[in-house]
Write a protein that holds these residues in place. Structure first.
Motif, PDB file in Angstrom:
ATOM      1  N   ILE A  13      51.620  41.529  46.490  1.00 42.70           N
ATOM      2  CA  ILE A  13      50.784  40.327  46.583  1.00 42.70           C
ATOM      3  C   ILE A  13      49.332  40.723  46.835  1.00 42.70           C
ATOM      4  CG2 ILE A  13      50.268  38.321  48.035  1.00 42.70           C
ATOM      5  CD1 ILE A  13      53.358  37.999  48.335  1.00 42.70           C
ATOM      6  N   ILE A  14      49.125  41.682  47.722  1.00 42.46           N
ATOM      7  CA  ILE A  14      47.764  42.138  48.018  1.00 42.46           C
ATOM      8  C   ILE A  14      47.102  42.700  46.762  1.00 42.46           C
ATOM      9  CG2 ILE A  14      46.420  43.865  49.299  1.00 42.46           C
ATOM     10  CD1 ILE A  14      48.581  43.484  51.562  1.00 42.46           C
ATOM     11  N   ARG A  15      47.824  43.543  46.031  1.00 41.58           N
ATOM     12  CA  ARG A  15      47.275  44.125  44.801  1.00 41.58           C
ATOM     13  C   ARG A  15      46.970  43.043  43.760  1.00 41.58           C
ATOM     14  NH1 ARG A  15      50.877  48.238  46.093  1.00 41.58           N
ATOM     15  NH2 ARG A  15      52.528  47.378  44.799  1.00 41.58           N
ATOM     16  N   GLU A  16      47.926  42.124  43.576  1.00 38.87           N
ATOM     17  CA  GLU A  16      47.725  41.067  42.590  1.00 38.87           C
ATOM     18  C   GLU A  16      46.553  40.167  42.979  1.00 38.87           C
ATOM     19  OE1 GLU A  16      50.458  37.886  40.215  1.00 38.87           O
ATOM     20  OE2 GLU A  16      50.548  37.779  42.411  1.00 38.87           O
ATOM     21  N   THR A  17      46.473  39.817  44.256  1.00 34.81           N
ATOM     22  CA  THR A  17      45.391  38.956  44.725  1.00 34.81           C
ATOM     23  C   THR A  17      44.043  39.635  44.541  1.00 34.81           C
ATOM     24  OG1 THR A  17      46.871  37.923  46.330  1.00 34.81           O
ATOM     25  CG2 THR A  17      44.513  37.658  46.702  1.00 34.81           C
ATOM     26  N   PHE A  18      43.966  40.908  44.903  1.00 30.61           N
ATOM     27  CA  PHE A  18      42.712  41.640  44.709  1.00 30.61           C
ATOM     28  C   PHE A  18      42.336  41.661  43.225  1.00 30.61           C
ATOM     29  CE2 PHE A  18      40.543  45.617  43.624  1.00 30.61           C
ATOM     30  CZ  PHE A  18      39.344  45.392  44.280  1.00 30.61           C
ATOM     31  N   LYS A  31      47.063  27.925  45.933  1.00 26.06           N
ATOM     32  CA  LYS A  31      45.692  28.209  45.523  1.00 26.06           C
ATOM     33  C   LYS A  31      45.166  29.394  46.319  1.00 26.06           C
ATOM     34  CE  LYS A  31      45.113  23.776  46.283  1.00 26.06           C
ATOM     35  NZ  LYS A  31      44.547  22.527  46.664  1.00 26.06           N
ATOM     36  N   LEU A  32      44.371  30.207  45.671  1.00 29.18           N
ATOM     37  CA  LEU A  32      43.639  31.266  46.336  1.00 29.18           C
ATOM     38  C   LEU A  32      42.205  30.782  46.504  1.00 29.18           C
ATOM     39  CD1 LEU A  32      44.884  34.386  44.345  1.00 29.18           C
ATOM     40  CD2 LEU A  32      45.700  33.560  46.558  1.00 29.18           C
ATOM     41  N   ILE A  33      41.768  30.697  47.725  1.00 29.50           N
ATOM     42  CA  ILE A  33      40.409  30.256  48.026  1.00 29.50           C
ATOM     43  C   ILE A  33      39.736  31.430  48.712  1.00 29.50           C
ATOM     44  CG2 ILE A  33      39.007  28.576  49.259  1.00 29.50           C
ATOM     45  CD1 ILE A  33      41.524  26.705  49.047  1.00 29.50           C
ATOM     46  N   TYR A  34      38.612  31.841  48.184  1.00 34.81           N
ATOM     47  CA  TYR A  34      38.020  33.087  48.678  1.00 34.81           C
ATOM     48  C   TYR A  34      36.503  32.996  48.757  1.00 34.81           C
ATOM     49  CZ  TYR A  34      36.523  34.100  43.925  1.00 34.81           C
ATOM     50  OH  TYR A  34      35.923  34.044  42.704  1.00 34.81           O
ATOM     51  N   ARG A  35      35.965  33.932  49.513  1.00 29.77           N
ATOM     52  CA  ARG A  35      34.529  34.151  49.587  1.00 29.77           C
ATOM     53  C   ARG A  35      34.306  35.645  49.566  1.00 29.77           C
ATOM     54  NH1 ARG A  35      31.399  29.732  52.472  1.00 29.77           N
ATOM     55  NH2 ARG A  35      30.368  28.962  50.640  1.00 29.77           N
ATOM     56  N   HIS A  36      33.246  36.074  48.911  1.00 32.01           N
ATOM     57  CA  HIS A  36      32.901  37.488  48.835  1.00 32.01           C
ATOM     58  C   HIS A  36      31.592  37.692  49.596  1.00 32.01           C
ATOM     59  CE1 HIS A  36      31.809  41.179  46.195  1.00 32.01           C
ATOM     60  NE2 HIS A  36      32.435  41.545  47.284  1.00 32.01           N
ATOM     61  N   ASP A  80      30.603  36.291  39.852  1.00 33.73           N
ATOM     62  CA  ASP A  80      30.052  35.688  41.062  1.00 33.73           C
ATOM     63  C   ASP A  80      29.619  34.239  40.850  1.00 33.73           C
ATOM     64  OD1 ASP A  80      30.457  37.974  42.542  1.00 33.73           O
ATOM     65  OD2 ASP A  80      28.429  38.754  42.191  1.00 33.73           O
ATOM     66  N   ASN A  81      29.398  33.843  39.601  1.00 34.22           N
ATOM     67  CA  ASN A  81      28.903  32.494  39.336  1.00 34.22           C
ATOM     68  C   ASN A  81      30.002  31.473  39.034  1.00 34.22           C
ATOM     69  OD1 ASN A  81      29.600  33.580  36.897  1.00 34.22           O
ATOM     70  ND2 ASN A  81      27.728  32.971  35.821  1.00 34.22           N
ATOM     71  N   VAL A  82      31.270  31.824  39.241  1.00 32.59           N
ATOM     72  CA  VAL A  82      32.363  30.863  39.036  1.00 32.59           C
ATOM     73  C   VAL A  82      32.821  30.325  40.385  1.00 32.59           C
ATOM     74  CG1 VAL A  82      33.132  31.928  36.882  1.00 32.59           C
ATOM     75  CG2 VAL A  82      34.150  32.652  39.032  1.00 32.59           C
ATOM     76  N   CYS A  83      33.623  29.264  40.365  1.00 30.13           N
ATOM     77  CA  CYS A  83      34.072  28.653  41.614  1.00 30.13           C
ATOM     78  C   CYS A  83      34.951  29.619  42.412  1.00 30.13           C
ATOM     79  CB  CYS A  83      34.810  27.345  41.355  1.00 30.13           C
ATOM     80  SG  CYS A  83      36.429  27.537  40.628  1.00 30.13           S
ATOM     81  N   ASN A  84      35.076  29.346  43.682  1.00 34.53           N
ATOM     82  CA  ASN A  84      35.761  30.260  44.599  1.00 34.53           C
ATOM     83  C   ASN A  84      37.206  29.876  44.855  1.00 34.53           C
ATOM     84  OD1 ASN A  84      33.047  30.964  44.751  1.00 34.53           O
ATOM     85  ND2 ASN A  84      33.250  31.671  46.830  1.00 34.53           N
ATOM     86  N   PHE A  85      37.840  29.184  43.953  1.00 33.60           N
ATOM     87  CA  PHE A  85      39.267  28.939  44.083  1.00 33.60           C
ATOM     88  C   PHE A  85      39.945  28.995  42.727  1.00 33.60           C
ATOM     89  CE2 PHE A  85      38.006  24.532  43.402  1.00 33.60           C
ATOM     90  CZ  PHE A  85      36.904  24.386  44.234  1.00 33.60           C
ATOM     91  N   LEU A  86      41.193  29.462  42.762  1.00 31.22           N
ATOM     92  CA  LEU A  86      41.981  29.614  41.550  1.00 31.22           C
ATOM     93  C   LEU A  86      43.446  29.482  41.902  1.00 31.22           C
ATOM     94  CD1 LEU A  86      42.395  33.327  40.628  1.00 31.22           C
ATOM     95  CD2 LEU A  86      40.970  32.673  42.522  1.00 31.22           C
ATOM     96  N   GLU A  87      44.278  29.348  40.892  1.00 33.63           N
ATOM     97  CA  GLU A  87      45.719  29.261  41.123  1.00 33.63           C
ATOM     98  C   GLU A  87      46.225  30.550  41.724  1.00 33.63           C
ATOM     99  OE1 GLU A  87      48.000  28.281  37.693  1.00 33.63           O
ATOM    100  OE2 GLU A  87      47.256  26.223  37.604  1.00 33.63           O
ATOM    101  N   GLY A  88      47.241  30.426  42.587  1.00 32.95           N
ATOM    102  CA  GLY A  88      47.839  31.610  43.191  1.00 32.95           C
ATOM    103  C   GLY A  88      48.477  32.492  42.131  1.00 32.95           C
ATOM    104  N   GLY A  89      48.609  33.752  42.455  1.00 29.86           N
ATOM    105  CA  GLY A  89      49.238  34.679  41.521  1.00 29.86           C
ATOM    106  C   GLY A  89      50.709  34.362  41.336  1.00 29.86           C
ATOM    107  N   SER A  90      51.332  35.027  40.389  1.00 34.45           N
ATOM    108  CA  SER A  90      52.748  34.777  40.100  1.00 34.45           C
ATOM    109  C   SER A  90      53.633  35.152  41.283  1.00 34.45           C
ATOM    110  CB  SER A  90      53.162  35.560  38.859  1.00 34.45           C
ATOM    111  OG  SER A  90      52.983  36.946  39.070  1.00 34.45           O
ATOM    112  N   ASN A 131      38.398  45.123  51.049  1.00 36.65           N
ATOM    113  CA  ASN A 131      37.067  45.539  50.625  1.00 36.65           C
ATOM    114  C   ASN A 131      36.962  45.543  49.103  1.00 36.65           C
ATOM    115  OD1 ASN A 131      38.219  47.956  49.719  1.00 36.65           O
ATOM    116  ND2 ASN A 131      37.411  49.176  51.401  1.00 36.65           N
ATOM    117  N   ASN A 132      35.806  45.950  48.609  1.00 38.39           N
ATOM    118  CA  ASN A 132      35.545  45.944  47.162  1.00 38.39           C
ATOM    119  C   ASN A 132      36.456  46.879  46.381  1.00 38.39           C
ATOM    120  OD1 ASN A 132      33.498  44.079  47.405  1.00 38.39           O
ATOM    121  ND2 ASN A 132      31.887  45.613  47.510  1.00 38.39           N
TER     122      ASN A 132
END
Length: 170
Positions: free
Chosen positions: A31-36, A62-67, A44-54, A9-10
């Motif tokens: 991993i959950i904390r870093e990903t969050f 890649k982290l691909i997400y939707r909110h 909200d106006n940037v693309c929905n994918f980014l490099e995975g965390g360390s 959640n948020n």
């Protein structure tokens, strides 16, 4: 290949966690904390994918997400997966949840965890995509619901017969 599916959640509270690669429990929490942290700080106006965390593989993943409303749906994938394909898969998963729960919300994920995991297993198993047709997924969920209902009816009938037999013995 899909390495992990994280829904939180948020406020960063995990609502569904599925790792398809082994990580120790404390590493999963990190991993959950870093990903969050990575996903929630993005506009909200940037693309929905980014490099995975360390912690989950860096540039190889890649982290691909939707909110949606109060929930983040995050898929961690390796470089062989298509970003747009995974975005579409997230959409199919959310629409399927929406169809099964009639306007899915965070509470549905909390109180119907078994059904949510079943739906997810219809879509992804072992990190591989199984089904992308929402109608097919919903049909399997409805079949599962009918089977569960018939099992409950059978158990109720057996209990009634058992009680009737006990009453006859007295």
């Amino acid at each position: 290949m899909i390495k992990a599916i994280l829904i939180f959640n948020n406020h960063g509270k995990p609502r569904l966690i599925r790792f398809y690669q082994y990580f120790a429990e404390d590493m999963q929490q990190q991993i959950i904390r870093e990903t969050f942290h990575l996903v929630s700080k993005r506009d909200d106006n940037v693309c929905n994918f980014l490099e995975g965390g360390s912690l989950i593989g860096g540039s190889d993943y890649k982290l691909i997400y939707r909110h949606y409303a109060t929930l983040y749906f995050v898929f961690c994938v390796d470089s062989s997966e298509s970003e747009l394909g995974i975005l579409d898969l997230i959409q199919v998963f959310v629409e399927t949840l929406d169809k099964c729960f009639e306007n899915v919300c965070e509470l549905d994920l909390i109180f119907h965890m078994d059904k949510v995991h079943y739906i997810l297993q219809e879509v992804v198993m072992g990190g591989m995509v199984l089904e992308t047709n929402m109608n097919e997924i919903v049909a399997q969920v409805e079949l599962q619901n009918r089977m569960e209902k018939s099992e409950v009816e059978i158990l109720q009938m057996e209990s009634w017969c058992w009680l009737s037999a006990l009453r006859g013995v007295e």
